[in-house]
Design an enzyme around this catalytic site. Structure first.
Site, PDB file in Angstrom:
ATOM      1  CB  SER A  75     108.632  46.335 -12.603  1.00 41.66           C
ATOM      2  OG  SER A  75     110.002  46.443 -12.952  1.00 41.66           O
ATOM      3  CE1 TYR A 134     107.436  49.039 -17.185  1.00 43.32           C
ATOM      4  CE2 TYR A 134     109.234  48.921 -15.598  1.00 43.32           C
ATOM      5  CZ  TYR A 134     108.278  48.292 -16.370  1.00 43.32           C
ATOM      6  OH  TYR A 134     108.143  46.931 -16.316  1.00 43.32           O
TER       7      TYR A 134
END
Length: 285
Positions: free
Chosen positions: A158, A171
């Site tokens: 990501s 994350y």
């Protein structure tokens, strides 16, 4: 646009992702499902692995409705090493040999709390899926690809891995580690005929926001940004597979991610101050 892309690929001739024997984790929805369907359109045979066996089966049903490709649903919890090892054995049986493409896609969203308030349970959960799921996939499948002397690995990370946005530490850390793992693996496999690609999108229109552990205000903001700037999962899958065919290591499919990449690289101190200011402006739950 996707129709034009398909026609251009046909003119360029066969590629690595054509008629692939592919294993995809998290294939029951979102980007994973988009990868599965696109690979089937390219004539592939796809093992659709997901922790939710019903979702995996739904993806296979969609594949069966296409004029090309085949699908096989397998239940797999990627945070469980034994489950990933079993997935590899099942894939070998289905393909009667090693896969030619492995996509470590399974992941979860988590965010909205600063370091110190996240809690170790959430850290373990996020890293267990987002990081260890990819580690297990690479450790288990890479020897098979080496033995075959061909194929590829796509890891889904990501832009969060380099953006380091506040209140997203678990994350961010998981995705940054996936980027580093992918770079290392690419170096180790250089010259072997095995390609490695890592996908680093910003917002993609998927169900990751609903399925994750995200605070209400952060979820609301994420959903708004996804609606305004997010790409479709189908678009991201096509761009990533085409980039993998070209031997690209990094795929950064959106303009905002590219801007963040360059800002962070060339103006790191200024970027961190700006990110900190943005974090203070975000609403609290």
């Amino acid at each position: 646009m996707l129709g034009i892309d398909t026609a251009l690929r046909a003119l360029r001739g066969p590629r690595r992702t054509a008629a692939a024997n592919a294993v995809i984790t998290g294939a029951g929805s979102g980007i994973g499902r988009a990868f599965a369907l696109e690979l089937a359109r390219r004539g592939g045979h796809v093992v659709c692995a997901d922790i939710d066996s019903d979702r995996a089966a739904d993806t296979v049903t969609l594949i069966e409705a296409l004029p090309t490709g085949t699908g096989h649903a397998v239940q797999c919890d990627v945070s469980d090493r034994a489950a990933v090892e079993l997935l590899a054995k099942q894939a070998q049986q289905i393909f009667d040999g090693a896969p030619t493409l492995v996509i470590n896609n399974a992941g979860v969203g988590i965010g909205g709390k600063p370091v110190g308030d996240i809690g170790f349970d959430d850290w373990d959960w996020a890293l267990g899926i987002n990081l260890w799921g990819v580690v297990y996939g690479c450790e288990v499948f890479t020897p098979m690809l080496r033995t075959a002397g061909r194929g590829g690995i796509i890891n889904v990370a990501s832009a969060a891995g380099f953006a380091a946005a506040p209140s997203m530490a678990a994350y961010n850390v998981s995705k940054a580690a996936v980027m580093s793992l992918s770079e290392t693996l690419a170096a180790e496999l250089s010259g072997t005929g095995i390609a490695v690609t890592v996908l680093c999108p910003t917002f993609v229109k998927t169900n990751v926001f609903q399925d994750g552990r995200i605070t209400p205000s952060s979820m609301n903001l994420s959903q708004q940004l996804a609606r305004r700037t997010g790409r479709s999962a189908d678009n991201v899958a096509v761009r990533t597979l085409d980039a993998h065919d070209r031997g690209r290591l990094y795929v950064v499919p959106q303009l905002d991610a590219t801007v963040i990449w360059h800002l962070k690289r060339h103006f790191p101190a200024l970027y961190v101050r700006g990110a900190g200011l943005l974090g203070r402006l975000l609403p609290d739950d």
